[in-house]
Design a protein around this motif. Structure first.
Motif, PDB file in Angstrom:
ATOM      1  N   GLU A 225       8.458 -10.998  -3.734  1.00 23.47           N
ATOM      2  CA  GLU A 225       7.353 -11.396  -4.623  1.00 23.47           C
ATOM      3  C   GLU A 225       6.881 -10.225  -5.480  1.00 23.47           C
ATOM      4  OE1 GLU A 225       4.142 -13.102  -2.387  1.00 23.47           O
ATOM      5  OE2 GLU A 225       5.202 -14.996  -2.101  1.00 23.47           O
ATOM      6  N   THR A 226       6.099 -10.558  -6.495  1.00 20.73           N
ATOM      7  CA  THR A 226       5.517  -9.551  -7.380  1.00 20.73           C
ATOM      8  C   THR A 226       4.451  -8.749  -6.645  1.00 20.73           C
ATOM      9  OG1 THR A 226       5.947 -10.917  -9.319  1.00 20.73           O
ATOM     10  CG2 THR A 226       4.254  -9.216  -9.541  1.00 20.73           C
ATOM     11  N   ILE A 227       4.503  -7.447  -6.809  1.00 13.93           N
ATOM     12  CA  ILE A 227       3.503  -6.555  -6.221  1.00 13.93           C
ATOM     13  C   ILE A 227       2.222  -6.681  -7.044  1.00 13.93           C
ATOM     14  CG2 ILE A 227       2.913  -4.140  -5.751  1.00 13.93           C
ATOM     15  CD1 ILE A 227       5.971  -3.653  -5.392  1.00 13.93           C
ATOM     16  N   PRO A 228       1.091  -6.964  -6.406  1.00 15.08           N
ATOM     17  CA  PRO A 228      -0.174  -7.113  -7.143  1.00 15.08           C
ATOM     18  C   PRO A 228      -0.554  -5.840  -7.897  1.00 15.08           C
ATOM     19  CG  PRO A 228      -0.394  -7.983  -4.907  1.00 15.08           C
ATOM     20  CD  PRO A 228       0.924  -7.250  -4.968  1.00 15.08           C
ATOM     21  N   VAL A 229      -1.223  -6.023  -9.030  1.00 10.24           N
ATOM     22  CA  VAL A 229      -1.623  -4.918  -9.898  1.00 10.24           C
ATOM     23  C   VAL A 229      -2.456  -3.873  -9.160  1.00 10.24           C
ATOM     24  CG1 VAL A 229      -2.957  -4.324 -11.972  1.00 10.24           C
ATOM     25  CG2 VAL A 229      -1.438  -6.296 -11.991  1.00 10.24           C
ATOM     26  N   LYS A 230      -3.234  -4.281  -8.169  1.00 11.16           N
ATOM     27  CA  LYS A 230      -4.049  -3.294  -7.458  1.00 11.16           C
ATOM     28  C   LYS A 230      -3.196  -2.250  -6.738  1.00 11.16           C
ATOM     29  CE  LYS A 230      -4.909  -6.037  -3.273  1.00 11.16           C
ATOM     30  NZ  LYS A 230      -5.978  -6.654  -2.483  1.00 11.16           N
TER      31      LYS A 230
ATOM     32  N   PRO B 218      -1.440  -2.574   2.263  1.00 12.89           N
ATOM     33  CA  PRO B 218      -1.532  -2.554   3.722  1.00 12.89           C
ATOM     34  C   PRO B 218      -0.196  -3.038   4.289  1.00 12.89           C
ATOM     35  CG  PRO B 218      -2.668  -4.467   2.846  1.00 12.89           C
ATOM     36  CD  PRO B 218      -2.229  -3.648   1.664  1.00 12.89           C
ATOM     37  N   LEU B 219       0.292  -2.361   5.307  1.00 10.25           N
ATOM     38  CA  LEU B 219       1.575  -2.714   5.901  1.00 10.25           C
ATOM     39  C   LEU B 219       1.411  -2.913   7.397  1.00 10.25           C
ATOM     40  CD1 LEU B 219       3.748  -0.073   4.036  1.00 10.25           C
ATOM     41  CD2 LEU B 219       3.617  -2.523   3.533  1.00 10.25           C
ATOM     42  N   LYS B 220       2.183  -3.861   7.922  1.00 12.96           N
ATOM     43  CA  LYS B 220       2.168  -4.131   9.360  1.00 12.96           C
ATOM     44  C   LYS B 220       3.617  -4.228   9.825  1.00 12.96           C
ATOM     45  CE  LYS B 220      -2.188  -6.695   9.336  1.00 12.96           C
ATOM     46  NZ  LYS B 220      -2.962  -5.517   9.571  1.00 12.96           N
ATOM     47  N   TRP B 221       3.854  -3.776  11.077  1.00  7.58           N
ATOM     48  CA  TRP B 221       5.189  -3.937  11.630  1.00  7.58           C
ATOM     49  C   TRP B 221       5.123  -4.434  13.055  1.00  7.58           C
ATOM     50  CZ3 TRP B 221       3.780   0.825   9.374  1.00  7.58           C
ATOM     51  CH2 TRP B 221       3.418   1.855  10.246  1.00  7.58           C
ATOM     52  N   THR B 222       6.183  -5.142  13.423  1.00 10.15           N
ATOM     53  CA  THR B 222       6.334  -5.693  14.768  1.00 10.15           C
ATOM     54  C   THR B 222       7.762  -5.430  15.231  1.00 10.15           C
ATOM     55  OG1 THR B 222       6.967  -7.855  13.890  1.00 10.15           O
ATOM     56  CG2 THR B 222       4.634  -7.545  14.401  1.00 10.15           C
TER      57      THR B 222
ATOM     58  N   GLN C 178      -4.603  -0.385   3.735  1.00  6.36           N
ATOM     59  CA  GLN C 178      -4.650  -0.215   2.284  1.00  6.36           C
ATOM     60  C   GLN C 178      -5.503   1.004   1.980  1.00  6.36           C
ATOM     61  OE1 GLN C 178      -5.230  -3.506  -0.680  1.00  6.36           O
ATOM     62  NE2 GLN C 178      -7.308  -2.693  -0.621  1.00  6.36           N
ATOM     63  N   SER C 179      -5.052   1.815   1.060  1.00  2.00           N
ATOM     64  CA  SER C 179      -5.816   3.020   0.765  1.00  2.00           C
ATOM     65  C   SER C 179      -5.405   3.596  -0.573  1.00  2.00           C
ATOM     66  CB  SER C 179      -5.596   4.063   1.859  1.00  2.00           C
ATOM     67  OG  SER C 179      -6.265   5.256   1.556  1.00  2.00           O
TER      68      SER C 179
ATOM     69  N   THR D  77      10.330  -5.485  12.123  1.00  2.00           N
ATOM     70  CA  THR D  77       9.990  -6.263  10.930  1.00  2.00           C
ATOM     71  C   THR D  77       8.804  -5.619  10.225  1.00  2.00           C
ATOM     72  OG1 THR D  77      10.730  -8.272  12.047  1.00  2.00           O
ATOM     73  CG2 THR D  77       9.360  -8.566  10.102  1.00  2.00           C
ATOM     74  N   LEU D  78       8.882  -5.504   8.906  1.00  2.00           N
ATOM     75  CA  LEU D  78       7.829  -4.928   8.076  1.00  2.00           C
ATOM     76  C   LEU D  78       7.273  -6.011   7.161  1.00  2.00           C
ATOM     77  CD1 LEU D  78       6.360  -2.309   7.136  1.00  2.00           C
ATOM     78  CD2 LEU D  78       8.255  -1.996   5.513  1.00  2.00           C
ATOM     79  N   THR D  79       5.939  -6.173   7.160  1.00  2.00           N
ATOM     80  CA  THR D  79       5.299  -7.177   6.311  1.00  2.00           C
ATOM     81  C   THR D  79       4.083  -6.583   5.608  1.00  2.00           C
ATOM     82  OG1 THR D  79       3.910  -7.992   8.120  1.00  2.00           O
ATOM     83  CG2 THR D  79       6.016  -9.124   7.762  1.00  2.00           C
ATOM     84  N   CYS D  80       3.639  -7.299   4.585  1.00  2.00           N
ATOM     85  CA  CYS D  80       2.446  -6.922   3.832  1.00  2.00           C
ATOM     86  C   CYS D  80       1.642  -8.186   3.571  1.00  2.00           C
ATOM     87  CB  CYS D  80       2.851  -6.273   2.509  1.00  2.00           C
ATOM     88  SG  CYS D  80       1.445  -5.812   1.475  1.00  2.00           S
ATOM     89  N   PRO D  81       0.333  -8.166   3.852  1.00  4.93           N
ATOM     90  CA  PRO D  81      -0.466  -9.375   3.617  1.00  4.93           C
ATOM     91  C   PRO D  81      -0.743  -9.668   2.137  1.00  4.93           C
ATOM     92  CG  PRO D  81      -1.844  -7.635   4.544  1.00  4.93           C
ATOM     93  CD  PRO D  81      -0.431  -7.128   4.547  1.00  4.93           C
TER      94      PRO D  81
END
Length: 153
Positions: free
Chosen positions: A14-19, A30-34, A74-75, A4-8
């Motif tokens: 959902e809409t990807i934030p402008v940043k 930033p991405l996290k997986w389990t 995030q980078s 599973t891939l998630t992003c906080p």
């Protein structure tokens, strides 16, 4: 448990934030997986836009991600992490470049795709493009996870 891939900073659909977009701060989300599958020896992450006017456009390809990683921070310039390898994206850069769809083209769907591989690394030429990395990764795929964000200008 499936991979599973998630992003906080945004959830599936959902809409990807402008940043995280190219004409914003161009920060890689930033991405996290389990649920790392047994036998995983490395990961590949790509970011692609199948809604691009001329066909799928690749925004990022990171490969040879060590199997003990459970995410990426995030980078703005992730190319300084020596543990990772970056392919050229379709902008011609070896880094993440965020969404930048044509103005008025409607919503684009950005697919963040993580592949668990059965090899410790992909032996790909340094000048390889993201599409070539993804083709090679698919040959060694154990399991894949996907997160889709939306953006329009």
């Amino acid at each position: 448990m499936p991979l599973t891939l998630t992003c906080p900073t945004f959830a599936e659909g959902e809409t990807i934030p402008v940043k995280h977009v190219r004409d914003g701060e161009n920060l890689m989300p930033p991405l996290k997986w389990t649920g790392i599958p047994e036998g995983t020896q490395s990961f590949v992450l790509i970011v692609e836009d199948p809604d691009a006017p001329r066909g799928t456009f690749y925004h990022c390809a990171i490969y040879n991600i060590p199997p003990d990683r459970e995410g990426l921070p995030q980078s703005i310039d992730t190319s300084h992490d020596n543990a990772l390898s970056y392919a050229r994206n379709d902008f011609g850069n070896g880094r993440y470049d965020g969404p930048e769809p044509p103005v008025g083209h409607g919503p684009h769907h950005y697919h963040f795709r993580l592949a668990a591989l059965d090899v410790p690394n992909l032996n790909i030429p340094a000048k390889a493009g993201a599409q070539q990395i993804w083709r090679e990764a698919r040959k060694h795929l154990i399991e894949e996870a996907e997160l889709v964000g939306v953006y329009e200008r």
